[in-house]
Enzyme design. Structure first.
Site, PDB file in Angstrom:
ATOM      1  N   LYS A 292       0.838  -1.216   0.000  1.00  0.00           N
ATOM      2  CA  LYS A 292       0.000   0.000   0.000  1.00  0.00           C
ATOM      3  C   LYS A 292       0.869   1.261   0.000  1.00  0.00           C
ATOM      4  O   LYS A 292       0.641   2.209  -0.769  1.00  0.00           O
ATOM      5  CB  LYS A 292      -0.903  -0.011   1.236  1.00  0.00           C
ATOM      6  CG  LYS A 292      -1.562   1.302   1.556  1.00  0.00           C
ATOM      7  CD  LYS A 292      -2.607   1.664   0.520  1.00  0.00           C
ATOM      8  CE  LYS A 292      -3.093   3.080   0.689  1.00  0.00           C
ATOM      9  NZ  LYS A 292      -4.192   3.422  -0.167  1.00  0.00           N
TER      10      LYS A 292
ATOM     11  N   CYS B 184      -3.450  11.072   1.342  1.00  0.00           N
ATOM     12  CA  CYS B 184      -2.834   9.760   1.089  1.00  0.00           C
ATOM     13  C   CYS B 184      -1.425   9.920   0.540  1.00  0.00           C
ATOM     14  O   CYS B 184      -0.444   9.577   1.197  1.00  0.00           O
ATOM     15  CB  CYS B 184      -3.694   8.983   0.095  1.00  0.00           C
ATOM     16  SG  CYS B 184      -5.408   8.923   0.610  1.00  0.00           S
TER      17      CYS B 184
HETATM   18  N1  SAJ Z   1      -1.374  15.033  -9.015  1.00  0.00           N
HETATM   19  C1  SAJ Z   1      -0.514  15.806  -9.809  1.00  0.00           C
HETATM   20  N2  SAJ Z   1      -0.172  15.353 -11.061  1.00  0.00           N
HETATM   21  C2  SAJ Z   1      -0.677  14.181 -11.555  1.00  0.00           C
HETATM   22  C3  SAJ Z   1      -1.539  13.399 -10.764  1.00  0.00           C
HETATM   23  C4  SAJ Z   1      -1.883  13.853  -9.487  1.00  0.00           C
HETATM   24  O1  SAJ Z   1      -0.046  16.866  -9.393  1.00  0.00           O
HETATM   25  O2  SAJ Z   1      -0.346  13.859 -12.703  1.00  0.00           O
HETATM   26  C5  SAJ Z   1      -1.724  15.503  -7.656  1.00  0.00           C
HETATM   27  C6  SAJ Z   1      -3.229  15.798  -7.482  1.00  0.00           C
HETATM   28  O3  SAJ Z   1      -3.544  17.069  -7.951  1.00  0.00           O
HETATM   29  C7  SAJ Z   1      -3.367  15.666  -5.970  1.00  0.00           C
HETATM   30  C8  SAJ Z   1      -2.375  14.559  -5.618  1.00  0.00           C
HETATM   31  O4  SAJ Z   1      -1.496  14.463  -6.726  1.00  0.00           O
HETATM   32  O5  SAJ Z   1      -2.974  16.859  -5.313  1.00  0.00           O
HETATM   33  C9  SAJ Z   1      -3.000  13.191  -5.345  1.00  0.00           C
HETATM   34  O6  SAJ Z   1      -4.073  12.929  -6.249  1.00  0.00           O
HETATM   35  P1  SAJ Z   1      -4.305  11.494  -6.931  1.00  0.00           P
HETATM   36  O7  SAJ Z   1      -5.486  11.592  -7.799  1.00  0.00           O
HETATM   37  O8  SAJ Z   1      -3.055  11.014  -7.540  1.00  0.00           O
HETATM   38  O9  SAJ Z   1      -4.565  10.513  -5.710  1.00  0.00           O
HETATM   39  P2  SAJ Z   1      -5.533  10.496  -4.410  1.00  0.00           P
HETATM   40  O10 SAJ Z   1      -4.746  11.034  -3.254  1.00  0.00           O
HETATM   41  O11 SAJ Z   1      -6.862  11.082  -4.661  1.00  0.00           O
HETATM   42  O12 SAJ Z   1      -5.740   8.886  -4.220  1.00  0.00           O
HETATM   43  C10 SAJ Z   1      -4.607   8.053  -4.072  1.00  0.00           C
HETATM   44  C11 SAJ Z   1      -4.731   6.872  -5.054  1.00  0.00           C
HETATM   45  N3  SAJ Z   1      -3.469   6.142  -5.138  1.00  0.00           N
HETATM   46  C12 SAJ Z   1      -2.859   5.881  -6.343  1.00  0.00           C
HETATM   47  O13 SAJ Z   1      -3.332   6.244  -7.403  1.00  0.00           O
HETATM   48  C13 SAJ Z   1      -1.597   5.099  -6.311  1.00  0.00           C
HETATM   49  C14 SAJ Z   1      -5.861   5.941  -4.606  1.00  0.00           C
HETATM   50  O14 SAJ Z   1      -5.920   4.777  -5.421  1.00  0.00           O
HETATM   51  C15 SAJ Z   1      -5.648   5.517  -3.130  1.00  0.00           C
HETATM   52  O15 SAJ Z   1      -6.684   4.656  -2.659  1.00  0.00           O
HETATM   53  C16 SAJ Z   1      -5.645   6.769  -2.304  1.00  0.00           C
HETATM   54  O16 SAJ Z   1      -4.529   7.597  -2.736  1.00  0.00           O
HETATM   55  C17 SAJ Z   1      -5.504   6.371  -0.832  1.00  0.00           C
HETATM   56  O17 SAJ Z   1      -6.529   6.403  -0.124  1.00  0.00           O
HETATM   57  O18 SAJ Z   1      -4.422   5.942  -0.425  1.00  0.00           O
END
Ligand code: SAJ
Length: 422
Positions: free
Chosen positions: A211, A265
């Site tokens: 995880k 997360c």
């Molecule tokens: N972000 C960027 N650039 C990108 C992608 C995301 O700057 O190309 C930023 C987003 O704007 C945000 C952050 O990253 O601030 C996180 O967003 P996210 O959509 O990547 O993820 P979360 O936090 O909403 O959800 C994540 C997910 N993990 C993965 O994709 C590996 C989700 O599957 C998990 O269940 C969740 O964390 C968790 O609960 O751990």
């Protein structure tokens, strides 16, 4: 099968609702009386598409009810928060208090599953706590082949994306780490009640690290994109063009830069690895630092825009588009946009406007004497400088002709083709 979900938050409540919708007898256990009352009245206290109607239905037909007092069950799924304390140390005290609350009522044949994101070794700590709390029950040994024990204990991390929780709860495959093999096999029986994806067995330590690795993998990749944006600014290259071009290579797939990484997360979990192996997790730590430094870079870009504008700050109006941690949600936890707005509040602009279509009032952490929540139309019209902090759907529809003559700091690349970026 009676199932208790401990913790009715972003993970626990959707899990409880899905299990109840499949005809299981589900009890939600939470320490917060208000949450319990809300759920028992068929309502929800979080924003998640589709969750409200399914919760109302399962509460009305009696498959789900909430309580503050633990009661005897066949399965306990623990989904409580694991924040970090100062110095990025994981805080597993909510897990320990959950174990204390269920210890007196567990019985022979029960299955206990931890879903909270946890440092490696937490499931074994649960085992030790249960052993000491209930010397009358016989517990499994770590990686033992024996199946003669009373209570199964396993770790199965949640993986759902906020905003798509209900879909991903059913569709995603699950990694299920048992204290022993038979513990994992017993936990699989619970997930087979609602998971359509694969259930893959391992031991609890590997599942715990798995995880943390999933979210660290994403953090490291976003850090690469964020570092590229800082390098590109220095070399006067448009990073969005650069990434688009590089991604035409068949084996290159760079993520998108932004104002930083938020949410509860990805910006938290990598620290759990760094905390347990500080000398080895060099790349993971550096990625966190790169992502955490991005809001300061955005503030320097705003400073450049102010200098180019050539007006006093007290005569300058600035509009920030977005406050949440990512697009099309209302969640402000660890949001880099919020951090940037808080810093801008201290600069003394004539007007600091915030456009956030997903909230109706500003959070208390923002100085409301220094900024105001405004409509998109007013925010664009009023601004000398526009800072795009979140790529909400509404912002992608802005008529770009309205941005001509505005000084634009576009941290998400929403307007990267309009040619008015600074
Ligand atoms: N972000 C960027 N650039 C990108 C992608 C995301 O700057 O190309 C930023 C987003 O704007 C945000 C952050 O990253 O601030 C996180 O967003 P996210 O959509 O990547 O993820 P979360 O936090 O909403 O959800 C994540 C997910 N993990 C993965 O994709 C590996 C989700 O599957 C998990 O269940 C969740 O964390 C968790 O609960 O751990």
């Amino acid at each position: 099968m009676k199932i208790t979900i401990v913790g009715l938050g972003y993970i626990g409540l959707p899990t409880a609702a899905i299990l109840a919708s499949k005809g299981n007898n589900v009890v939600g256990l939470d320490i917060d009386k208000k949450v319990v009352e809300t759920v028992n009245s068929g309502n929800i206290h979080i924003v998640e598409p589709g969750l409200e109607s399914i919760t109302r239905e399962v509460v009305e037909n009696g498959y789900l009810r909430a309580t503050t007092i633990a009661e005897s069950s066949d399965v306990f799924i623990i989904a409580v928060p694991t924040p970090f304390k100062g110095n990025f140390k994981p805080d597993i005290s909510y897990i320990y208090s959950s174990i204390e609350s269920i210890s007196p009522i567990i019985k022979k044949g029960d299955i206990i599953i931890l879903e909270s994101t946890s440092p490696v070794g937490t499931t074994e700590k649960i085992l030790e706590k249960l052993k000491s709390n209930r010397p009358d029950l016989y517990f499994p040994e770590y990686e033992s082949k024996s199946s003669s024990y009373d209570v199964s204990i396993a770790y199965c991390p949640e993986r759902i994306l906020p905003g798509k929780a209900l879909e991903e709860l059913e569709k995603n495959s699950r990694v299920i780490g048992g204290i022993s093999r038979t513990c994992a096999e017993n936990a699989v029986k619970v997930y087979k009640l609602f998971v359509k994806g694969d259930c893959i067995l391992t031991n609890s330590r590997t599942a715990e690290l798995c995880k943390l690795v999933e979210n660290s993998y994403r953090d490291v990749n976003i850090a690469f994109a964020n570092e590229l944006s800082i390098i590109s600014d220095k070399l006067d290259i448009n990073v969005w063009d650069l990434i688009e071009l590089a991604n035409h290579h068949p084996r290159v797939d760079i993520l998108q830069p932004g104002p930083g990484v938020g949410g509860h997360c990805i910006s938290v979990d990598p620290w759990f690895i760094v905390d347990s192996v500080p000398n080895e997790a060099k790349l993971i730590r550096t990625a966190r630092q790169v992502n955490d430094s991005k809001p300061s870079h955005v503030l320097r870009q705003v400073d450049d825009a102010i200098n180019k504008l050539g007006k006093n700050i007290s005569d300058t109006s600035i509009t920030c588009l977005g406050l949440s941690f990512k697009a099309d949600i209302d969640d402000l936890r660890e949001s880099p946009a919020l951090e940037i707005v808080k810093s801008l509040c201290q600069l003394g602009f004539n007007r600091l406007n915030i456009v956030e279509p997903n909230i109706s009032i500003l959070p208390n952490s923002v100085d409301s004497n220094m900024c105001s929540l405004v409509s998109l139309k007013f925010g664009i019209k009023d601004a000398d400088i526009i800072v795009v902090l979140v790529d909400h759907s509404e912002f992608k529809l802005i008529d770009e002709s309205l941005l001509v003559k505005k000084h634009l700091v576009d941290t998400r690349g929403v307007f990267h083709r309009c040619g008015v970026q600074i």
